[in-house]
Structures are given as structure tokens and as C-alpha cells.
Scaffold this active site. Sequence first.
Site, PDB file in Angstrom:
ATOM      1  N   ASP A 182     127.824 100.707 -26.717  1.00 23.59           N
ATOM      2  CA  ASP A 182     128.243 101.537 -25.752  1.00 23.59           C
ATOM      3  C   ASP A 182     129.489 102.245 -26.217  1.00 23.59           C
ATOM      4  OD1 ASP A 182     127.752 102.484 -23.226  1.00 23.59           O
ATOM      5  OD2 ASP A 182     129.380 101.464 -22.533  1.00 23.59           O
ATOM      6  N   ASP A 196     128.815  97.633 -20.974  1.00 25.00           N
ATOM      7  CA  ASP A 196     129.614  97.021 -19.751  1.00 25.00           C
ATOM      8  C   ASP A 196     128.893  97.520 -18.419  1.00 25.00           C
ATOM      9  OD1 ASP A 196     130.307  99.597 -19.718  1.00 25.00           O
ATOM     10  OD2 ASP A 196     132.361  99.413 -19.847  1.00 25.00           O
ATOM     11  N   ASP A 198     123.669  99.312 -19.168  1.00 24.14           N
ATOM     12  CA  ASP A 198     123.503  98.548 -20.523  1.00 24.14           C
ATOM     13  C   ASP A 198     122.494  97.190 -20.386  1.00 24.14           C
ATOM     14  OD1 ASP A 198     125.087 100.403 -21.731  1.00 24.14           O
ATOM     15  OD2 ASP A 198     126.750  99.330 -20.964  1.00 24.14           O
TER      16      ASP A 198
END
EC number: 7.2.2.13
Length: 1023
Positions: A376, A717, A721
Amino acid sequence: MAFKVGRDKYEPAAVSEQGDKKGKKGKKDRDMDELKKEVSMDDHKLSLDELHRKYGTDLSRGLTSARAAEILARDGPNALTPPPTTPEWIKFCRQLFGGFSMLLWIGAILCFLAYSIQAATEEEPQNDNLYLGVVLSAVVIITGCFSYYQEAKSSKIMESFKNMVPQQALVIRNGEKMSINAEEVVVGDLVEVKGGDRIPADLRIISANGCKVDNSSLTGESEPQTRSPDFTNENPLETRNIAFFSTNCVEGTARGIVVYTGDRTVMGRIATLASGLEGGQTPIAAEIEHFIHIITGVAVFLGVSFFILSLILEYTWLEAVIFLIGIIVANVPEGLLATVTVCLTLTAKRMARKNCLVKNLEAVETLGSTSTICSDKTGTLTQNRMTVAHMWFDNQIHEAGTTENQSGVSFDKTSATWLALSRIAGLCNRAVFQANQENLPILKRAVAGDASESALLKCIELCCGSVKEMRERYAKIVEIPFNSTNKYQLSIHKNPNTSEPRHLLVMKGAPERILDRCSSILLHGKEQPLDEELKDAFQNAYLELGGLGERVLGFCHLFLPDEQFPEGFQFDTDDVNFPIDNLCFVGLISMIDPPRAAVPDAVGKCRSAGIKVIMVTGDHPITAKAIAKGVGIISEGNETVEDIAARLNIPVSQVNPRDAKACVVHGSDLKDMTSEQLDDILKYHTEIVFARTSPQQKLIIVEGCQRQGAIVAVTGDGVNDSPALKKADIGVAMGIAGSDVSKQAADMILLDDNFASIVTGVEEGRLIFDNLKKSIAYTLTSNIPEITPFLIFIIANIPLPLGTVTILCIDLGTDMVPAISLAYEQAESDIMKRQPRNPKTDKLVNERLISTAYGQIGMIQALGGFFTYFVILAENGFLPLHLLGLRVDWDDRWINDVEDSYGQQWTYEQRKIVEFTCHTAFFVSIVVVQWADLVICKTRRNSVFQQGMKNKILIFGLFEETALAAFLSYCPGMGVALRMYPLKPTWWFCAFPYSLLIFVYDEVRKLIIRRRPGGWVEKETYY
């Protein structure tokens, strides 16, 4: 789960249970596919009238309390269903009966079986098999408890992450505002939110005032998003009039109608999606399973062969069965389960010291075999705080430092234009530092305000000193806050400088809008008319900064003439009575959420380790690409299709996609792709960025990588996700910024949120895989000198050279510490320079390891043991040839006159003392040859002399096993307890030549491997 349930058709009858209870699995798969689809809702398209009809809500008075209670009873509380947790006793049973433990349980059951056969047929049965069964059971139970305790400890840390604060929500019912527990909010409720609140459910905004929400945990956009009643986009995730459950309102106020609660919210769907995914088997579990197959195969093959052989040799059926069981049990490496568990635990502890918390032990190794990392962007690769990156004033671009301590700021701070620009940025700004932080460094202080304004505040505070004092000197008279229609923010201040007019108007906003309101520009402190040439210069600077993925703001000011605006003039912001055109343009400031300092280095290390790093983000493609270039995910000189088209000046459609190494894929394109097209992208591009992706798409990308045969790690986070974290072979969540949902779904947590910790994890994972190989090779080798005595005892009919109890002393006594000490061995070469292992071909235990341990080193060890055995019996008068066929008389307790080679007669008691002394000596010989085995297992390719003896634990292990062997041999009372007898000192030395032979043999083998890489020796013996 279907989303388009018009609430007007929502009669209680429609809530019937699934009529058919059959096909539960099929339904579950269908549900999962349903969840993987994009969010579909139409509430954002409805007018206020239609909303009123659909939900029956009075848009000013809200629901009645009675109606709210009805809906609450129908829909249940507004909370996410916690993911189904595995009961503790099941977790414990998994440890007790999983994989390797099963092998030992079978061994134990066979022992009890053999003992009961003996007890039923003999008058005074030997208790060896009973002991063995009890010990095996104990080993499984103790190691099971140990690994259960390890994992329970990690889940305790997990529990502590849960924030137990009951959220409150402000609702309007019966026309009155009331604060209720957020769980009691129902569909149709009228809710008010203000800056600092968490959004209590999915809301359709009906009125808003300067409202901005932080959607980063849901979409990954680091910029706060404006919320207003306007329908601006077909996609519900992009439109402005929907606010999502559990995102935060950062400023302004808004009022909205609840359209979904609990699990039906967008956030709830993602959480359900994550908890419904089954994580596959970890690579190390697959390896251990493969290893068990090999060992079981060998054991059963040997057992059955000798069972048939013993029948041919005219043993009774019962004896043959006892032999069969004995051989199978002798093949089980009792100590190995404990060794593997301890090795993984040690690595987990080592990783925890380096800020990686591993939730289950097997994940320790998974990171080492990872071949693709999907990361990410926001907060993982970047710092997750906007920082000023560049300014444009005096017709040139200046760079501000974006390092984490902002050390790189080196522009001319004395320029009059910069002083004017910093004054506007400080005054036309509502962000303030929170109280009592004077002693913290500026960049670490908490700020109340949106991300861009905080960035400006920190930058000005760093460069120009206290903004608070500046604001006190230039007292604010009025302001017009930023709104989405006019796209600027303006305020008027008292000017303390007597040489200038009394009132200063300052304005900031979207650069093109600000420039349109200006007629002059400030250059080197002097106002000049804004001509076409300067407009072009502005345009170029704006495009350049925008192309870097930065968010650009324009700044301008105007000194209001005293004759029109005397002191005490009443400024009116509703009916504007002051100029907002013909202002003086001062400059641009651009901001970005900059990469973390350690990330580019970490990405470089991943690349040299053969790991592909893919960026998957919800942010905009330009920003994503800029950060990808900044951290090296797209490396210097690699171009995307768009770059090639721009360079050659041809349309994108004419570029062959295979020419581009790098690739930026937009979420909306991904939506329309088939699996084959996605596979092509993953296969043919080495550097990939996915931008504007939804949580469902992250999951699809992970599945795509896994179809390519990659072992995938995902870092993230946000709640967005979590499905991907769960699906990946190893999910890595962020400990500080991570949401609870993501931490639940992950296998590992980076306590310092630093992507660079992943590289440490990969290194540790690869090292433990290598070291487990060495540990297993060491442990398995002693199996041969343990089994052969039994086989020779059956075939040649000689007195038993090594007893069951002594085998246990080796496996659970002397071999334990040395085997574990190999976990501390340092890497032989640079682990991070080789390709990830191929899970199909590169196994933990392969045929070559078995052939080296069993067929080569093990055989030499067995010879050493037999040599000692024959020496002792010969010294006592039984020459080797005389022993053949002696077993039946030797073991008969009623025969007290067995003759040796010299005609002396031996009673049963005397014979047995000699036999047990032989057992002890054979045991000591195995310890002596295991010294050499331990030293050669330190390396698989290098010479031991290259590796050195730096491993202190290993040296301790050598001394420990020797001391234990001596203790077992010489401690008074051992003759009764374990039937171990003291040895003559000379008998210790019988096995020394064999120990030396092992060492020399292996050094020569490794030398040939190094000299002739890829040759016959390497193919046959390099494990």
C-alpha cells in the site's frame, strides 16, 4: 447482501431466512463473489424528496423514537459482527495433532501396542516400549503447549490493540438533538457530524458546511475529501454526498440520513470479505508435510522389508511384529518437532526486537520465501503526513526538504517575496498546534486542522519562527472559509506595519483560480503587471509541480487602501464589500506525502533479492507514479507506455505494451479487465503501480499474483487492505497507523510502521529456512547409527548393540541443544542477493538431504558405533565371528553357561552387564561422531574454515552434549535407572578416527562443489 433493496419495498416479510438450507458451501462462495464485486448503491443519485419517500424520514425532525426502535429491532445494532474466532481449545488441539505431532502420536501408539503384545506373551516383559510410548507422548504434549503459549502471547498483544471506547453519535429524533451510543443508530436516522467525529454509519449528506472527511482508511487517499449534498460521480466511493462509516470528519459540519448500518455499510462489507477468506497453508507447513511423507515412506519401507526378512529367518509372527514396530519407531526423529518449534520461536523473538511482531510461528519463514510484495502507498511507503515540497516565487522553483527532519531546506529566506508568501501561508490558515507541545520538535507536534494546512503551518514555523505570534500581530478581522464552488479561502487582517496600508487581504486556493483574480505579480519584493510571459512561466511551474504528483496551492494578497477602508470598517462576507479581483500574485507552494527515508533502500534490497515490489494504492495515478519513482518501485530509466508515447510523440495506441518495463494501471481500467489481461500485465511488466484501486481490486490483484505461482506478501494499514492481507500468503499490517481490522487480518505487524522492517523479515525468513535445513540434516544423521544396530540384531542374530532407552537419550538428550544451536548460525553468503526459493523445487527436506544424512554421513557414524561395540565384546572374550547366531542363548534368562571364544562361562546377569556397557559405549560413540556432524552442518557450500566458529551457542552445544554423555555414563545409580554403565576412558576414543573421517570427507565434498558448480557432486549431494 444484495445492495439494491429499495427500502420502500422493505416489508418485514422480505426478511425471510434462506428458504433452502442445502448448498451452504455454494452459497458461501456466491456470497464471497458478491462481496468481491464493486459497491453498488443508488442513494447518492436520489433527490431529497425521493430520500424522504424511501426512508420515511422527516428531513428536519428525523425519525420518531418509536419508529427508530422498530427499525433497530429489525436490523439489529449498528456494529460490525466480530470475525469468527477459533476457540482456544481448538487452537491447542491443532498444536497437539497437527502435522509432525501426528507422526509421534502414531509412534507412541505403536509402542503401547508392542508393549501389550509383549506383556501378553512373555512372563517378565521388558519395559522399553512402555517407556518409549510415554516419552513420545510427553514430547508431543510439551512442544504443543510451548507453541500454543508462543502464539497465545502474540494474540494477547493483538487484544491490546482493540480500542474499547464506545462511540457516541448525535442524532435528531422527534425534532430534538440527542447523543446516543453509535450502536443504536438505525437506517433513516438524521445524524449530525462535526470536525473530529467518527462517521457513525454510511450517510447520504443532505446539508453541509465546509465539511471534509478523511477517507484514507477506506480508499487510501491521503487528502481530506470535501462532502456536500451534490451528486458528483456515478461511483458511490467517489461522489461527494456519501460519507462512510468509520471514516473521520476532519473539519466543518454536515447533516445526513443513514442509508446503511453495521455489516451492510461499505466498511462492513470489506470486513466481512476479509473474515470470510480462507488463508491457505503456509509454505513451512507444506514443507513439514512433505518431510513427514519422506520419513514415513522410509520408515514403512524399512519396517516392512525387515518384517518379511525376519519371517524368512524363521522368527515367530509376534517377534516379527515387534521388530516391525521397533524399526518404524526408531525412524521417528523424536527431537525434531521441538527443534523446529524452538528455531521458529527464536527467529520470532529476534524479529520482535527488530519491530516485527509475528502472530503465528509459521509465518516467520513465509516472508523468506516471498517473491512478490504488494505494498500500500499511504503510510507504508510514505510518512502519511503532507509536507511542503516546493515553492515557486521570484519566477523560480525552490525546493523545501521533505526528509523526516526537514534538513534539506536551503533557499533564500531573506527574499521579500518569500516573506510575503510565508505571511499569507501563515495567516490564511486555520490550522493550529495543539496545546502543551512546546518542547517537541516542530515536525512531531500534533496539529488541529486539515493535512495541507498542517503542512503549511509546520513549514512556516520551521522557516520563519512562531506563527502564533505572527497571527497575534496581524489580528484577523473576517474570513471566508474555503468552499468547493469558489475554491479559495480568504481573510482580512490588521497590518501592524505603519509604512503600509492598515488592512491586508490574503487569499489562497486552486492556482488557476487564484491567478485569474490577479492583475499583478510580486517579483523580488516589487509589484509588476502580470503579462503573458509571466503567465506562461506560472503555467510551466504549475505543470511541473503537478507532474511530480504534488498538490499545488496558489497565494496572493492585496493591501486595502486606507481612504476606502478606514479603521473600524465593517467588512461584510455575505454581501462582499471589498475587492476580490485585481490582486497581487505572490507564489505557489506544493505539498506531497513524502516517502519514508528508509524505503528506497529497502525497495532496492528487495529487488536484488529477486522480489518484485508492486504498489497498490487508492490514490491518484500521478501521485502514485511520482512516489513509485521516488522510492524506486519504478526505477531510473524505465518507462511506461505513456512515457514512450510522449518521448516519440506518437499516440499511446501505437506503442507496443511489451516495450514498456513499467506500467501504471488505473482502477477503472482494472474493472474491465479479464483475468488473462491481468495475468499478462503481471507477467510482462517488471515494475507495476495500481492506482485508484478499490479493496475488492486489491484482492483480485493478490489472487492474480498467486496464479503466477508467486508467494505474495501484502502490506497495508487501512480497512481497505484487510481482504488482501487475509488472502496473501503473509499479510503485514502497520502497528501504529493500522486499523484494528487490518491487524486482525494480518499474520505479522510492523510495530514501527516502517517498510524497511520487511526487508529484515525477509532476511530472517531466508536464514531460518537455511538453518532449519542444517538442523534437520544434523538430527536425521544420527537416525542411521540408531536403526542399524537393530537391523543387524535381527539379521545376524547378535546381542543387541544399542537399546531403546539409549536412543531416547540421544534424540531428546544430547542432540537437542546442538540442533537448536544451528538456528543461531550466520548466513553463509549474502542471502539477500539470491532469487526467492521456488516452492515447487526447492524443498526444506529433499532427496539429496536424505541421501547425504542417511547414505553417507550416517553410515560412517554407524561404522564408528559398531567398531566400539566389537572392541568391548572382544576385550571381554567374545570375538566378532563368535557373536553370530548367539542371540537366542544370550537373551535366555534360564541359560547361565554361555561360553565365550576362550571357553569361559557367562551367567545371564554378567552377560547383560556387558551388553548394557556396550549400549553405553555405542551411545558415547554416536556423541563423538555427532561432534563432527555438527561442525560440518554449519555450512552447506562454504568450508567450515571460511565460516569460522563464531556461533557461541554451537560451541556450548558441543560441550553440553559431551558433559551430558559423561554424566549418563558415570553418574552412580544410572545402572538401575537407565541401564547405563561406566566406560573405560580408552573406549571413548574408539570412534575418534570415524569422527575425523566425517569431517575430512565433507570438507572434500564441499570443495568439489565450490570448484565445479553445477557438476555431478553438487547435483547429487548439495541439499
